[in-house]
Design a protein around this motif. Structure first.
Motif, short mmCIF file in Angstrom:
data_model
loop_
_atom_site.label_atom_id
_atom_site.label_comp_id
_atom_site.label_asym_id
_atom_site.label_seq_id
_atom_site.Cartn_x
_atom_site.Cartn_y
_atom_site.Cartn_z
N LEU A 245 0.85 -1.19 0.00
CA LEU A 245 0.00 0.00 0.00
C LEU A 245 0.88 1.24 0.00
O LEU A 245 1.92 1.28 0.67
CB LEU A 245 -0.88 -0.02 1.25
N ASP B 91 -2.25 5.75 -2.53
CA ASP B 91 -3.52 5.01 -2.38
C ASP B 91 -4.33 5.59 -1.23
O ASP B 91 -5.56 5.76 -1.34
CB ASP B 91 -3.23 3.53 -2.09
N VAL C 196 -8.24 7.49 -1.48
CA VAL C 196 -9.55 7.24 -0.83
C VAL C 196 -9.93 8.42 0.05
O VAL C 196 -11.12 8.78 0.14
CB VAL C 196 -9.53 5.92 -0.03
N THR D 124 -10.02 1.12 -2.28
CA THR D 124 -9.04 0.85 -3.33
C THR D 124 -9.45 -0.40 -4.10
O THR D 124 -9.84 -1.41 -3.51
CB THR D 124 -7.64 0.67 -2.75
N THR E 157 -9.12 -4.43 -3.16
CA THR E 157 -7.79 -4.83 -2.70
C THR E 157 -7.75 -5.16 -1.22
O THR E 157 -6.84 -5.83 -0.76
CB THR E 157 -6.75 -3.74 -2.98
N VAL F 36 -11.37 3.78 -6.13
CA VAL F 36 -10.06 4.38 -6.33
C VAL F 36 -9.11 3.31 -6.86
O VAL F 36 -8.77 2.36 -6.15
CB VAL F 36 -9.51 4.99 -5.02
N ARG F 37 -8.73 3.46 -8.11
CA ARG F 37 -7.92 2.42 -8.76
C ARG F 37 -6.46 2.49 -8.30
O ARG F 37 -5.92 3.58 -8.13
CB ARG F 37 -7.99 2.56 -10.28
N THR F 38 -5.89 1.31 -8.14
CA THR F 38 -4.50 1.20 -7.73
C THR F 38 -3.78 0.23 -8.64
O THR F 38 -4.40 -0.44 -9.47
CB THR F 38 -4.40 0.76 -6.25
#
Length: 537
Positions: free
Chosen positions: A126, A130, A134, A148, A321, A346-348
């Motif tokens: 993480l 990230d 969020v 995420t 995730t 929220v894309r990671t």
């Protein structure tokens, strides 16, 4: 932290965006998991570090019942909230821990928490980006909750017998509130599956959004073609899918439709809404010509097995995730669940998605740490950091090869530069030890030559190291241990400065706080001496 006098008007209290890291001490899959080192840093300290680096986070709280975790968290810069025993058992939920931590923090600080983040320290890769992602979704973009997610392209299947008779019509039985019957008010254990639990009925609906809860998938609608939900708002039925493949460590998937990232996907029970109601679609039956004469087989969950579109023609599924969540504090207190209202995705980076749940996950994390962490500036110790140096022998002071003559006598090669480095460390007043599992006269002879005491022929190097530290009055966090193989990992978890030689096993290098540029038997100890005593050595 002493509790300041709170203003009479709560609106005048300072506000805070609070990151809460639940980290209880009773892990069974990996004992003392939250203190396990990845890249030389305990998991809980890694999470604290990234939270503190996030732009929007005001303060970081670690909720724990374990004194060792508490000490490590404080050392990393977190505020520690002592978790009561009732919230620290195997059935404890992350939500309950976060609610307790919020109340305790407000009482200690006098601040009013407006946004709360749930950050899992079992996600070692993480990043602060990230966490800011969020937090920004709630603080700056008006979302109620955020999580995420990472792209997921897999076809999910479930064994036919695991669907159950109630799934024959592929229609999940729901209560009047839109919840699957039999699961009202369920809560996920900390680090465990989502609120629906493992017994939720399974259904599939092609074209709907997928959110896998725990080992299950929840389909939430997406796209402009979904029908309206009716007079009560978008509270149509939700559908639940099958277990994710074993290699998928994250807990949930969400399928993004045309408004992905802006459309809320509700996977909880409290205020359970999804952006739009799903279309009623038929189940994915076998072809009409194939009779179901025998039990068994499998059924597609996030797809119709009779129709296999190309990857580029499929809607984008997103995998939860399990690393970071953000919630409006007032809404979280009312819902008592991490999902309510509009949920932002929220894309990671999918490559960084890994949750440590068992020893194999921990081994993978340690192997990947050198790739994701990269060379850290200042990640080598100085004399001010270290009181003692403990050295493995085979593969650290040698190149790990052994020559054997016709009479069975063993010969190894050592590096003269290492001898100079060890002598300099001894003159500088550091406490030294050679620690080896091998009972070998070569090890004892090398110790005599270097004037360094030797403990060899020990089965548990970590226990021997711990006793040695106690006998010499040494704090383990001020001990440097250098090794090369997996039997050194328990010692790595004990000391403050675990160091791997360049030729060490990949997993060992991943667990190390520092890695030498020189391989074992080729000047690695001389290099470590130069870290501590200066490059002119």
């Amino acid at each position: 932290m002493a509790a300041p006098a709170a203003p009479a008007d709560p609106a005048e209290r300072p506000t805070a965006v609070l990151a809460v890291i639940p980290a209880r001490g009773g892990s069974k899959g990996v004992p003392a998991k939250n203190l396990a080192a990845v890249g030389g840093v305990p998991l809980v300290a890694r999470a604290v570090r990234e939270c503190r680096a996030a732009r929007l986070v005001s303060d970081v709280v670690v909720s724990t019942d374990d004194p060792g975790i508490a000490a490590t968290a404080r050392g990393a810069g977190a505020v520690v909230v002592q978790r009561p025993g009732a919230l620290a058992g195997d059935t404890a939920t992350s939500e309950a821990a976060v609610l307790h931590a919020m109340d305790a923090y407000e009482a200690m600080s006098g601040a009013r928490v407006t946004t709360v983040l749930l950050v899992q320290c079992t996600s070692p890769f993480l990043t602060s980006a990230d966490i800011d992602g969020v937090a920004a979704a709630v603080v700056e973009q008006g979302a109620d909750t955020a999580l995420t997610v990472a792209p997921f392209h897999g076809f999910v299947w479930r064994a036919e017998e695991d669907f159950g008779t109630e799934d024959a019509s592929v229609s999940a039985p729901l209560s009047a509130s839109g919840e699957p019957r039999g699961h009202r008010g369920a809560r996920a254990p900390e680090g465990g599956p989502g609120p629906l639990g493992d017994e939720a009925p399974a259904v599939a609906a092609e074209g709907s959004a997928v959110a896998a809860v725990g080992r299950e998938a929840v389909h939430a609608p997406s796209g402009p073609g979904s029908p309206a939900a009716g007079p009560g708002g978008p509270t149509g039925p939700r559908t639940v899918g099958a277990a994710l493949p074993a290699q998928l460590s994250p807990r949930r998937t969400v399928r993004a439709g045309g408004t992905a990232g802006r459309e809320g996907v509700q996977a909880g029970h409290d205020g359970g809404t999804a952006g739009r109601a799903p279309a009623t679609l038929p189940p994915a039956h076998d072809a009409p010509t194939v009779a179901r004469s025998r039990p068994g087989g499998g059924r597609g969950v996030n797809h119709d097995k009779s129709h296999r579109p190309r990857r580029q023609d499929r809607p984008q599924d997103l995998l939860e995730t399990g690393a970071a969540y953000a919630m409006r504090a007032d809404g979280f207190r009312a819902a008592r669940h991490r999902f309510f209202g509009r949920t932002e995705l929220v894309r990671t980076d999918a490559a960084r998605v890994l949750e440590v749940d068992d020893p194999h996950d921990l081994a993978r994390a340690r192997a990947l740490a050198p790739l994701f962490d990269g060379p850290a500036t200042g990640a080598v110790p100085t004399r001010a950091d270290v009181d003692a140096v403990v050295m493995d022998f085979d593969g650290t002071q040698t190149d790990d090869r052994v020559l054997i003559d016709a009479d069975g006598r063993e010969f190894v090669a050592v590096h003269r530069g290492d001898g100079l480095g060890v002598a300099a460390l001894r003159r500088a007043g550091l406490v030294l030890l050679i620690l080896s599992t091998e009972t070998n006269p070569v090890v004892a002879a090398r110790g005599r030559k270097l004037q360094v005491p030797v403990l060899h022929g020990v089965d548990r190097k970590d226990l021997a190291l711990k006793r040695w530290c106690e006998e010499h009055g040494l704090a383990p966090d001020r001990v440097l241990y250098v090794g090369n193989d997996v039997n050194d990992l328990p010692c790595f978890d004990l000391v403050g400065w675990p160091v791997a030689v360049a030729s060490a096993h990949d997993v060992v290098r991943g667990a190390a706080r520092s890695v030498t540029t020189a391989p074992g038997g080729d000047g690695a100890l001389r290099e470590i001496a130069s870290w501590l005593l200066g490059p002119s050595l």
